[in-house]
Design an enzyme around this catalytic site. Structure first.
Site: not given
Length: 321
Positions: A138, A141
């Site tokens: 994450e 990202h």
């Protein structure tokens, strides 16, 4: 080398999308007047901009996100703070989503506005190494600005869809003459371009998932931990009720895995867990990467319409990092 290849593919997708929309809008401008496509482009941009502004609130509401401080979730804060520092980005806000699905997601308008949330089910399922790997995914990202990239690219199929709707209804209810036949022809082309450009956006989303997987492996140095976490998340999602899946239908693209595909995916992945202990260790990952067969033609076709890569390909790729 793998990172360079991913970047090249992403650049080609972006170039193809903008070439398609430029050529299509030029065609519309020639057929219907210069001002018409500009109106569609402005309208689509306004809608996407509005979605970009209110998107975080929609995600928070849909996922029942509750932000937590360091006193309440010290392990989560410690891991995210260290990973963010190693990635060179500001520490995101930390939240827990009270939904019965084992997953994690990142969202926000920019690196400084980023938030990382995990579900309660995920916290109860993963050990520390696996949780670190998912958070690294994450964080990657956020580092790569994936939310902003996919949002920007999604403008293109939206423009095409607006053009399709406008020309289709104008041609359908405008009487019977040659001009209306031309409008319907433009609408048909618009729908084809919409369909193709949407597939390219989905392809870009799958590339970003591979890119985030690689980012996690670089941050943690333990690709097998991410492979094990993905396996556990997919296995845990098999038990999720269908009504719970319907509640998060619109934001599945944010997740680290696609829970709606879990029942299909787990069958292929169970062969990676050789000793059936519910984890994938370094040896099992190498063995699976070397021996697992390629996905079927049907699975490759279904992947075209998915925001996430086939998990067999993801885990095999992690074994080769």
């Amino acid at each position: 080398m793998r990172t360079v290849w991913l970047q090249m593919r992403m650049a080609l997708v972006v170039a193809a999308l903008f070439a398609i929309i430029y050529a299509f809008l030029s065609l519309i401008a020639y057929a219907a007047g210069l001002g018409t496509p500009i109106v569609f482009a402005i309208l689509a941009s306004v809608l996407v901009g509005f979605q970009f502004l209110i998107g975080p609130k929609i995600v928070e509401w849909s996922m029942r996100v509750r932000y937590v401080d360091e006193m309440e979730a010290p392990r989560l804060h410690r891991l995210i703070e260290r990973l963010a520092r190693d990635a060179g980005i500001p520490k995101p806000r930390v939240g827990i989503a009270e939904v019965p699905i084992p997953n994690a997601f990142a969202f926000g308008r920019s690196k400084r506005d980023a938030r990382i949330c995990v579900t309660r089910a995920l916290l109860n399922m993963l050990d520390e190494g696996e949780l670190e790997a998912v958070l690294g995914h994450e964080i990657s990202h956020i580092r790569h600005r994936d939310v902003a990239v996919i949002t920007a690219l999604s403008v293109i199929p939206m423009i095409c869809y607006f053009i399709f709707q406008s020309f289709f209804f104008s041609g359908l209810f405008g009487g019977r003459d040659r001009n209306n036949a031309g409008l319907l022809a433009v609408a048909a082309v618009a729908f084809i371009v919409y369909f193709v450009s949407n597939l390219l956006v989905l392809y870009a989303s799958r590339i970003r998932e591979y890119y985030a997987d690689e980012g996690s492996a670089r941050l943690t140095g333990k690709p097998h931990e991410l492979a094990s976490a993905l396996y556990k998340m997919i296995y845990g999602s098999v038990r999720v009720k269908r009504e719970d899946l319907r509640e998060i239908e619109g934001i599945r693209a944010f997740f680290a895995t696609d829970p709606a595909r879990a029942r299909r995916d787990i069958v292929d992945l169970m062969s990676a867990d050789l000793n059936r202990d519910g984890k994938i260790d370094p040896y099992e990952l190498r063995r699976f990467s070397a021996e697992a067969g390629s996905v079927s033609t049907l699975e490759r076709f279904m992947e075209l319409f998915s925001t996430h890569p086939n998990p067999v390909n993801r885990i095999k790729r992690l074994g080769n990092l």
